[in-house]
Design a protein around this motif. Structure first.
Motif, PDB file in Angstrom:
ATOM      1  N   UNK A 291      -5.510  -7.729  -8.428  1.00  0.00           N
ATOM      2  CA  UNK A 291      -6.905  -7.300  -7.928  1.00  0.00           C
ATOM      3  C   UNK A 291      -6.762  -6.881  -6.454  1.00  0.00           C
ATOM      4  N   UNK A 292      -7.885  -5.883  -6.318  1.00  0.00           N
ATOM      5  CA  UNK A 292      -7.963  -5.501  -4.891  1.00  0.00           C
ATOM      6  C   UNK A 292      -8.026  -6.550  -3.815  1.00  0.00           C
ATOM      7  N   UNK A 293      -8.981  -7.537  -4.273  1.00  0.00           N
ATOM      8  CA  UNK A 293      -9.162  -8.608  -3.420  1.00  0.00           C
ATOM      9  C   UNK A 293      -7.844  -9.396  -3.092  1.00  0.00           C
ATOM     10  N   UNK A 294      -7.068  -9.650  -4.013  1.00  0.00           N
ATOM     11  CA  UNK A 294      -5.772 -10.400  -3.746  1.00  0.00           C
ATOM     12  C   UNK A 294      -4.848  -9.379  -2.908  1.00  0.00           C
ATOM     13  N   UNK A 295      -5.067  -7.975  -2.953  1.00  0.00           N
ATOM     14  CA  UNK A 295      -4.476  -7.210  -2.051  1.00  0.00           C
ATOM     15  C   UNK A 295      -4.756  -7.247  -0.809  1.00  0.00           C
ATOM     16  N   UNK A 296      -6.183  -7.436  -0.590  1.00  0.00           N
ATOM     17  CA  UNK A 296      -6.649  -7.371   0.422  1.00  0.00           C
ATOM     18  C   UNK A 296      -6.288  -8.241   1.415  1.00  0.00           C
ATOM     19  N   UNK A 297      -6.066  -9.741   0.773  1.00  0.00           N
ATOM     20  CA  UNK A 297      -5.723 -11.073   1.595  1.00  0.00           C
ATOM     21  C   UNK A 297      -4.429 -10.641   2.523  1.00  0.00           C
ATOM     22  N   UNK A 298      -3.557  -9.957   2.039  1.00  0.00           N
ATOM     23  CA  UNK A 298      -2.176  -9.972   2.789  1.00  0.00           C
ATOM     24  C   UNK A 298      -2.072  -8.372   3.195  1.00  0.00           C
ATOM     25  N   UNK A 299      -2.620  -7.314   3.141  1.00  0.00           N
ATOM     26  CA  UNK A 299      -2.256  -6.017   3.326  1.00  0.00           C
ATOM     27  C   UNK A 299      -2.013  -5.927   4.789  1.00  0.00           C
ATOM     28  N   UNK A 300      -2.952  -6.453   5.614  1.00  0.00           N
ATOM     29  CA  UNK A 300      -2.874  -5.988   7.196  1.00  0.00           C
ATOM     30  C   UNK A 300      -1.717  -6.574   7.611  1.00  0.00           C
ATOM     31  N   UNK A 301      -1.243  -7.585   7.066  1.00  0.00           N
ATOM     32  CA  UNK A 301      -0.080  -8.470   7.828  1.00  0.00           C
ATOM     33  C   UNK A 301       1.335  -7.494   7.395  1.00  0.00           C
ATOM     34  N   UNK A 302       1.311  -6.743   6.466  1.00  0.00           N
ATOM     35  CA  UNK A 302       2.356  -5.851   5.860  1.00  0.00           C
ATOM     36  C   UNK A 302       2.693  -4.674   6.526  1.00  0.00           C
ATOM     37  N   UNK A 303       1.466  -4.334   7.224  1.00  0.00           N
ATOM     38  CA  UNK A 303       1.775  -2.827   7.836  1.00  0.00           C
ATOM     39  C   UNK A 303       1.838  -2.916   9.353  1.00  0.00           C
ATOM     40  N   UNK A 304       2.471  -1.755   9.872  1.00  0.00           N
ATOM     41  CA  UNK A 304       2.603  -1.744  11.422  1.00  0.00           C
ATOM     42  C   UNK A 304       1.147  -1.458  11.874  1.00  0.00           C
ATOM     43  N   UNK A 305       1.067  -2.045  13.387  1.00  0.00           N
ATOM     44  CA  UNK A 305      -0.206  -1.873  13.490  1.00  0.00           C
ATOM     45  C   UNK A 305      -0.818  -0.498  13.848  1.00  0.00           C
TER      46      UNK A 305
END
Length: 474
Positions: free
Chosen positions: A158-172
């Protein structure tokens, strides 16, 4: 009637093609920055086997499999090797064909490359921008993931599950560019001197996911029958393909999604990133490619395969039993009569096993059950060959069917080159040796035996005369 497991619905479904008698099938191909390992080969072999079965059942298969020849890994390999990215791709596409041809993989109907489809990719991205599914930031183009309401329908993520960790996986820096951390790149602006193309958004190159959407729809149409690949591609690659394609066309991208299981070593998925892989071109130096093919093709495509020397040896032994039965039948043709009264009974019994094979393969391509039916055919053939008198009609029927069924698994029983059980050169040498012995020319007979021994050929005396087999298949 063929049933297959559809990842999209998480259940088996009756296969109903878009066009009667035809299959439009797209399989994600390799990223060509290195030699393929046996895990890569598993996907290629699994879907080649499924393609072959569709063809055996009378379907015309339009089979498309791409080469990813523009990628971060290829650019990195080019720097390390001191050559260009296209040269890296050319080198390993050639190596891929060498490996897969050795594994008796049929060439796809089309093998598109990213570099050959850049303008189609640009037009595809432009349309997504026009429809507000994509946006431009400093020469990069991103897809608006949340705008596609069906996102997650393939993987169940789900999009909600993705949202929980998405920002941590990406470079700033990348995060700051995006409207949403869940958005993904359709086009990447050029960095330094890496390979790039001119686009409306500046110099750059495609993102990974967009290429398959473009090439699948270009060669097969807006909606295809089957899209396939490794289980690890379900998310995000295939999920993103659906989002891109259906946003552009407004139509279902693929009716059926199929995913193969992994090859494991020490119960761990085989991959280059984990460093626990075995290259096919190295394996081919120590194992018969037909054994490697048999090892992977005779396991159900969705099940994992454990790669060990023991499992390879088991495959070698089982394949040899089939080859030996076929060779024995071929040899008995020399003394067989044309027909016998009980031929119909034997042929009917054989056909019952063939129908059972079809039933198993029609059920989501249950290769492990199908090959069990082949083993039963081999046992039946071996019992028949013990008869004092055999019929050419029965032997030809059995041999033809075995050839057809093993061809589905990519195994050739009837060979023509110098490394095969039916090698005519060896047969001629044996005939010449028999003639020499009858003429008491024992020096020539011994010379021929030595030649055969050097070729790894073992001669056996049977009630029907001398026959031979290869030492390396024992």
């Amino acid at each position: 009637m063929i049933e297959l497991y559809n990842t999209l619905s998480n259940k088996k479904e009756i296969f109903k093609p878009i066009e009667d008698g035809k299959v439009k099938m797209y399989v994600c191909g390799p990223t060509v920055y290195n030699y393929i390992h046996i895990g890569n080969a598993r996907s290629t072999i699994a879907f080649d086997t499924i393609r072959r079965y569709f063809e055996y059942r009378g379907y015309e298969v339009n089979y498309v499999s791409n080469f990813t020849d523009v990628d971060d890994k290829i650019i990195r390999a080019a720097r390390e090797l001191g050559i260009t990215a296209p040269e890296v791709a050319d080198r390993f596409i050639k190596a891929y064909y060498e490996d897969t041809e050795a594994l008796h993989v049929k060439k796809p109907t089309h093998t598109p490359r990213v570099m050959e489809n850049i303008q189609d990719i640009i037009l595809f991205v432009e349309e997504l921008i026009t429809k507000d599914f994509a946006y431009i930031v400093d020469g990069d183009v991103y897809y608006r993931t949340r705008k596609f309401t069906g996102y997650g329908k393939l993987s169940g993520v789900s999009v909600d599950e993705l949202e929980a960790g998405a920002s941590k996986r990406l470079e700033e820096a990348e995060n700051n560019k995006k409207e949403d951390p869940l958005d993904f790149a359709l086009w990447k602006s050029a960095k330094g001197e890496e390979i790039s193309w001119t686009s409306p958004w500046g110099e750059g190159r495609p993102g990974w996911h967009i290429e398959c959407s473009v090439m699948a729809t270009k060669y097969l149409g807006d909606t295809i029958d089957i899209h396939a690949g490794g289980h690890d591609l379900t998310f995000p690659h295939h999920e993103n393909e659906i989002a891109q394609s259906e946003a552009k066309t407004g139509k279902p991208f693929a009716h059926y999604w199929m995913h193969n299981g992994f090859v494991t070593m020490d119960e761990e998925k085989m991959s280059k990133s984990l460093g626990n892989f075995v290259l096919v071109n190295e394996l081919r130096k120590v194992h018969d490619p037909q054994v490697l093919r048999y090892f992977m093709a005779t396991v159900h495509y969705r099940h994992p395969i454990s790669y060990t020397e023991d499992t390879i040896q088991e495959a070698k032994t089982n394949l040899y039993k089939i080859q030996t039965a076929y060779a024995n039948a071929s040899y008995r043709l020399n003394t067989a009569v044309d027909t016998l009264d009980e031929d119909t009974i034997h042929i009917e019994q054989w056909d019952q096993l063939v129908n059972r094979f079809k039933k198993h393969m029609d059920d989501d391509f249950q290769a492990q059950n199908g090959i069990t039916d082949v083993y039963e055919m081999v046992r039946m053939l071996n019992r028949y060959l013990k008869s004092a008198e055999v019929s050419k009609s029965v032997l030809h029927h059995a041999m033809d069917q075995l050839e057809d069924l093993l061809e589905i698994f990519g195994i050739q029983l009837k060979m023509t080159n110098g490394n095969d059980l039916l090698d005519q050169e060896i047969e001629s040498l044996i005939e010449e040796r028999n003639q020499a012995r009858s003429e008491k020319n024992f020096s020539r007979a011994d010379e021929i035996r030595n030649i055969l021994q050097e070729k790894g050929i073992i001669l056996e005396d049977t009630p029907q005369g001398i026959r031979w087999k290869r030492k390396d298949r024992l």
